[in-house]
Scaffold this motif. Structure first.
Motif, PDB file in Angstrom:
ATOM      1  N   THR A 189      14.962  33.064  62.765  1.00  0.00           N
ATOM      2  CA  THR A 189      14.030  31.961  62.573  1.00  0.00           C
ATOM      3  C   THR A 189      13.032  32.257  61.463  1.00  0.00           C
ATOM      4  O   THR A 189      12.458  31.336  60.887  1.00  0.00           O
ATOM      5  CB  THR A 189      13.275  31.659  63.870  1.00  0.00           C
ATOM      6  OG1 THR A 189      12.647  32.866  64.337  1.00  0.00           O
ATOM      7  CG2 THR A 189      14.232  31.153  64.946  1.00  0.00           C
ATOM      8  N   ASP A 190      12.805  33.531  61.182  1.00  0.00           N
ATOM      9  CA  ASP A 190      11.994  33.926  60.041  1.00  0.00           C
ATOM     10  C   ASP A 190      12.367  35.353  59.660  1.00  0.00           C
ATOM     11  O   ASP A 190      13.183  36.004  60.320  1.00  0.00           O
ATOM     12  CB  ASP A 190      10.491  33.777  60.321  1.00  0.00           C
ATOM     13  CG  ASP A 190       9.977  34.750  61.388  1.00  0.00           C
ATOM     14  OD1 ASP A 190      10.786  35.470  62.000  1.00  0.00           O
ATOM     15  OD2 ASP A 190       8.747  34.793  61.591  1.00  0.00           O
ATOM     16  N   ASP A 191      11.773  35.840  58.587  1.00  0.00           N
ATOM     17  CA  ASP A 191      12.121  37.179  58.090  1.00  0.00           C
ATOM     18  C   ASP A 191      11.611  38.264  59.021  1.00  0.00           C
ATOM     19  O   ASP A 191      12.243  39.310  59.172  1.00  0.00           O
ATOM     20  CB  ASP A 191      11.565  37.361  56.676  1.00  0.00           C
ATOM     21  CG  ASP A 191      12.112  36.305  55.736  1.00  0.00           C
ATOM     22  OD1 ASP A 191      13.303  36.383  55.390  1.00  0.00           O
ATOM     23  OD2 ASP A 191      11.365  35.381  55.376  1.00  0.00           O
ATOM     24  N   ALA A 192      10.463  38.022  59.669  1.00  0.00           N
ATOM     25  CA  ALA A 192       9.937  39.001  60.609  1.00  0.00           C
ATOM     26  C   ALA A 192      10.922  39.263  61.741  1.00  0.00           C
ATOM     27  O   ALA A 192      11.079  40.399  62.199  1.00  0.00           O
ATOM     28  CB  ALA A 192       8.598  38.523  61.167  1.00  0.00           C
ATOM     29  N   MET A 193      11.605  38.223  62.197  1.00  0.00           N
ATOM     30  CA  MET A 193      12.580  38.393  63.276  1.00  0.00           C
ATOM     31  C   MET A 193      13.682  39.361  62.872  1.00  0.00           C
ATOM     32  O   MET A 193      14.126  40.196  63.687  1.00  0.00           O
ATOM     33  CB  MET A 193      13.181  37.038  63.657  1.00  0.00           C
ATOM     34  CG  MET A 193      14.271  37.121  64.712  1.00  0.00           C
ATOM     35  SD  MET A 193      14.979  35.495  65.067  1.00  0.00           S
ATOM     36  CE  MET A 193      16.376  35.982  66.095  1.00  0.00           C
ATOM     37  N   LEU A 194      14.128  39.295  61.626  1.00  0.00           N
ATOM     38  CA  LEU A 194      15.194  40.187  61.170  1.00  0.00           C
ATOM     39  C   LEU A 194      14.713  41.632  61.150  1.00  0.00           C
ATOM     40  O   LEU A 194      15.454  42.552  61.514  1.00  0.00           O
ATOM     41  CB  LEU A 194      15.665  39.768  59.774  1.00  0.00           C
ATOM     42  CG  LEU A 194      16.159  38.324  59.629  1.00  0.00           C
ATOM     43  CD1 LEU A 194      16.699  38.101  58.221  1.00  0.00           C
ATOM     44  CD2 LEU A 194      17.221  37.998  60.674  1.00  0.00           C
TER      45      LEU A 194
END
Length: 232
Positions: A189-194
């Protein structure tokens, strides 16, 4: 020499909630397109060394024209976006990687009101911890609802934050996180999640409620009010 960051501005989306034929990042906000307002915020920051602007291929020509017209010298790359936001960010990461920078910030093209002090606070937190995001505490009570429209839980509001951009990372870490997600066929859902999926802690830096993402017509009205307030 003070450390500087690379920046990815994501402006390849074709959002439908604005209800306009034109993409929201290219709508006029007073006298210039939304995306130019956003780029100018970072152009003025000494800490920003290079900007990769990610857009749809058919929008490259007009973006290049605006870059020249408004003297946006820090935009070093105009990159073709992908099918999903995640693919677009990865394309931007490849461009920033060529600039020899250790840290990257990733920002929505339709958030033109982010304040410099918040950007630098997020950057400093990434330098300290490796990953950081801007966010604001949720004001409303949030309910978890099932498929039948029935409330199943009421999370403690004190633990809930609405995530914004920019999100800041050590460049090597976020590239590795993106490549791992590609291998696993995961869309985050966003880069932080990855990055979170890689086991890395992501720190929250409190932002401003004025750092809105222009998504609906009401947001444009708020943006015009925000601009008039800054001029008064």
């Amino acid at each position: 020499m003070e450390q500087r960051f690379g920046l990815i501005i994501v402006a390849a989306g074709r959002g439908t909630r604005m209800g306009t034929r034109e993409s929201k990042q290219f709508l006029m906000l007073e006298d210039k397109p939304v995306i130019v307002h956003t780029l100018e915020r970072f152009e003025a920051m000494p800490e920003c060394a290079a900007i990769a602007l990610v857009t749809a291929p058919q929008d490259h020509a007009r973006c290049a024209a605006w870059i020249a017209e408004y003297g946006l010298q820090k935009v070093t790359d105009v990159v073709a976006g992908g099918a999903e936001r995640q693919h677009s960010v990865y394309a931007g990461l490849q461009a920033i990687q060529q600039r020899g920078l250790d840290y990257v910030l990733i920002h929505d093209g339709v958030r033109p009101f982010v304040e410099r002090d918040k950007v630098i606070a997020c950057f400093d937190a990434a330098r300290q911890y490796g990953a950081a995001v801007l966010a604001v505490p949720v004001k409303d009570t949030i309910k978890q609802v099932n498929g039948d429209g029935v409330i199943t839980a009421t999370p403690d509001r004190r633990s809930l934050w609405a995530i914004q951009t920019p999100q800041a990372f050590r460049l090597s870490d976020v590239i590795r996180a993106h490549e791992h997600a590609q291998e696993q066929q995961v869309l985050g859902t966003d880069d932080a999640m990855l990055v979170e999926r890689m086991g890395q802690l992501v720190h929250v830096v409190e932002g401003d409620y004025t750092n809105v993402k222009l998504t609906t017509p009401d947001d444009l009205d708020l943006a015009l009010w925000n601009l008039s307030k800054r001029k008064s």
